[in-house]
Design an enzyme around this catalytic site. Structure first.
Site, short mmCIF file in Angstrom:
data_model
loop_
_atom_site.label_atom_id
_atom_site.label_comp_id
_atom_site.label_asym_id
_atom_site.label_seq_id
_atom_site.Cartn_x
_atom_site.Cartn_y
_atom_site.Cartn_z
N ASP A 159 0.86 -1.19 0.00
CA ASP A 159 0.00 0.00 0.00
C ASP A 159 0.90 1.23 0.00
O ASP A 159 1.79 1.36 0.83
CB ASP A 159 -0.91 -0.02 1.24
CG ASP A 159 -1.93 1.11 1.21
OD1 ASP A 159 -3.09 0.85 0.84
OD2 ASP A 159 -1.58 2.25 1.54
N ASP A 172 -3.97 2.45 -5.11
CA ASP A 172 -2.62 2.44 -4.52
C ASP A 172 -2.30 1.17 -3.75
O ASP A 172 -1.43 1.18 -2.90
CB ASP A 172 -2.42 3.68 -3.63
CG ASP A 172 -3.08 3.51 -2.27
OD1 ASP A 172 -4.11 2.81 -2.18
OD2 ASP A 172 -2.56 4.08 -1.30
N GLU A 173 -3.01 0.07 -4.04
CA GLU A 173 -2.66 -1.14 -3.29
C GLU A 173 -2.89 -2.42 -4.09
O GLU A 173 -3.72 -2.45 -4.99
CB GLU A 173 -3.40 -1.21 -1.96
CG GLU A 173 -4.89 -1.25 -2.07
CD GLU A 173 -5.56 -1.02 -0.73
OE1 GLU A 173 -5.66 -2.01 0.02
OE2 GLU A 173 -5.98 0.11 -0.45
P1 DGT Z 1 -1.94 5.96 3.95
O1 DGT Z 1 -2.13 4.71 3.13
O2 DGT Z 1 -2.59 5.92 5.26
O3 DGT Z 1 -0.51 6.41 4.04
O4 DGT Z 1 -2.69 7.15 3.17
P2 DGT Z 1 -3.44 7.16 1.76
O5 DGT Z 1 -3.76 8.57 1.44
O6 DGT Z 1 -2.63 6.44 0.72
O7 DGT Z 1 -4.78 6.39 2.11
P3 DGT Z 1 -5.52 5.19 1.38
O8 DGT Z 1 -4.54 4.12 0.99
O9 DGT Z 1 -6.64 4.79 2.27
O10 DGT Z 1 -6.15 5.83 0.09
C1 DGT Z 1 -5.50 5.95 -1.17
C2 DGT Z 1 -5.96 7.22 -1.86
O11 DGT Z 1 -7.39 7.22 -2.01
C3 DGT Z 1 -5.65 8.49 -1.08
O12 DGT Z 1 -4.33 8.96 -1.33
C4 DGT Z 1 -6.73 9.42 -1.53
C5 DGT Z 1 -7.94 8.54 -1.81
N1 DGT Z 1 -8.86 8.55 -0.65
C6 DGT Z 1 -8.77 7.82 0.50
N2 DGT Z 1 -9.76 8.09 1.34
C7 DGT Z 1 -10.53 9.03 0.73
C8 DGT Z 1 -11.72 9.75 1.11
O13 DGT Z 1 -12.28 9.58 2.20
N3 DGT Z 1 -12.21 10.65 0.20
C9 DGT Z 1 -11.60 10.86 -1.01
N4 DGT Z 1 -12.15 11.75 -1.86
N5 DGT Z 1 -10.49 10.23 -1.39
C10 DGT Z 1 -9.94 9.33 -0.54
CA CA Z 2 -2.26 4.19 0.90
CA CA Z 3 -4.93 2.10 -0.06
#
Ligand code: DGT
Ligand code: CA
Ligand code: CA
Length: 375
Positions: free
Chosen positions: A14, A115-116
């Site tokens: 991820d 992203d995973e």
């Molecule tokens: P991490 O994995 O905790 O370091 O952070 P992220 O940002 O990679 O989180 P992840 O893997 O849950 O989500 C991947 C992408 O999906 C993130 O960069 C932006 C999008 N995303 C996640 N959650 C939301 C949300 O609640 N709303 C929107 N619009 N996009 C989201």
């Molecule tokens: Ca992520």
């Molecule tokens: Ca993810």
């Protein structure tokens, strides 16, 4: 696919703060500053939600899903805080590159989000120790080629691999070996199990169950009565670290790629001609099994210093025969090698994309069984 110890070895990969990290790669001056990626609804200047934020912004309580207005108030007074609109086409492009790089290391590959992904490396890694080394190589290669960090979990199944990748973030690498899995999961809360959503976890809380070890103490009969046979059985097994769900290649995979490690590093295209032909035959075999014709051919080389280079050519029409594929790949490889004669190539790959179905959709899934064996 089992190792000599009888266990599968599955990785969950991820990417860290994905959209925000993509923005940092494109514009390194954002690094270290609180960065919030926003879905602006356009109604008023600040209406909309936060898509994601980098870790500097998270320190101030900025999270996915909160209103942009709240994020701005939490970062008020921080003069270098940045707010950018989402750019999905750019993140998709980075995602495709990342996934194809990971695929080049994988046995079986299953993408489960932008992203995973999961990969099954049971056939590549003879032990969890070897798999851990492979996971660091994957992390290094992604960092070197794309400038991105990710977190990897290595475990005997998908459920545990996902728990492991989430365990240490960002830039983490966590291995859960079969011998230590009971201890590892015992004290985690039940909602760490993907498949146990807010509703189920609320009901479990009402039954006095918070941790996975408490969950394992629940009678299977009780679980089935409470949640139905399918979910009840799933939860019963999950609490014991059991999950037989295979890593399944997606039938709609947008590309077919194969990358091999050369026996010896090569510095001319002639030295790689046998391998190139075999790679072409191999991807073509997969394309034919999937009843797919390709239009774009890419050749990928990974150098001994882990730099990655690739070159693509789109044909005038779709094809599924070896001659145009092989001659195009040969030409691309020649061009790549001519660009710099000091290169030492460690890994060589061929990718087919712009795929077009040459039969009905049903036929694709019919062939999936064969495919899993091939790749
Ligand atoms: P991490 O994995 O905790 O370091 O952070 P992220 O940002 O990679 O989180 P992840 O893997 O849950 O989500 C991947 C992408 O999906 C993130 O960069 C932006 C999008 N995303 C996640 N959650 C939301 C949300 O609640 N709303 C929107 N619009 N996009 C989201
Ligand atoms: Ca992520
Ligand atoms: Ca993810």
């Amino acid at each position: 696919m089992r190792t000599s110890t009888g266990s599968r070895i599955v990785m969950h990969i991820d990417f860290d703060y994905f959209y925000a990290q993509c923005e940092e790669v494109r514009n390194p001056s954002l690094r270290g500053r609180p960065l919030t990626v926003c879905v602006f609804s356009g109604r008023t200047e600040d209406s909309g939600v936060v898509s994601t934020a980098n870790y500097a912004a998270r320190e101030h309580g900025v999270r996915s899903g909160i209103p942009i207005r709240i994020a701005k108030s939490r970062l008020a007074g921080i003069s270098d805080a940045a707010f950018l609109p989402v750019d999905m086409s750019y993140y998709s492009e980075v995602s495709e590159k990342s996934m194809s790089l990971i695929q080049s290391f994988a046995g079986r590959f299953e993408q489960v989000g932008i992203d995973e992904c999961f990969i099954d490396v049971s056939e590549l890694a003879s032990s969890f120790e070897v798999a851990k080394t492979l996971a660091s190589q994957i992390k290094d290669s992604i960092k070197k080629s794309l400038g991105l960090t990710c977190s990897i979990g290595v475990a005997p199944n998908k459920m545990l691999a996902k728990i492991a990748s989430d365990f240490q973030k960002p830039d983490g690498l966590t291995v859960i070996e079969p011998e230590s899995l009971q201890n590892f999961i015992a004290n985690l809360s039940v909602d760490k199990i993907s498949g146990i959503g807010p509703k189920t976890s609320k009901r479990l809380g009402e039954l006095g169950v918070k941790s996975i070890s408490e969950l394992a103490g629940l009678d299977q009969f009780k679980l089935v009565e409470e949640f139905g046979r399918k979910t009840g059985t799933f939860i019963h097994n999950a609490a014991r670290g059991i999950d037989e769900e295979p890593v399944a290649e997606s039938g709609e995979s947008k590309q077919i790629a194969r990358i091999i490690t050369l026996k010896n590093d090569a510095s001319t295209s002639v030295e790689m001609s046998n391998e190139l032909r075999e790679l072409c035959q191999s991807v073509l075999e997969i394309a034919k099994a999937r009843k797919m014709a390709f239009k774009t051919v890419s050749v990928i080389i990974i150098l001994s210093n882990l730099d990655q280079k690739s070159k693509s050519k789109t044909l005038k029409t779709h094809s599924n025969s070896l001659e145009p594929l092989h001659s195009t790949a040969q030409m691309l490889l020649n061009e790549l090698m001519e660009s710099d004669d000091s290169m030492r190539v460690r890994r060589l790959g061929v990718r087919l994309s712009d795929l077009q179905n040459t039969a009905g959709q049903n036929t694709i899934s019919q062939f999936m069984g064969d495919l899993n064996g091939l790749s």
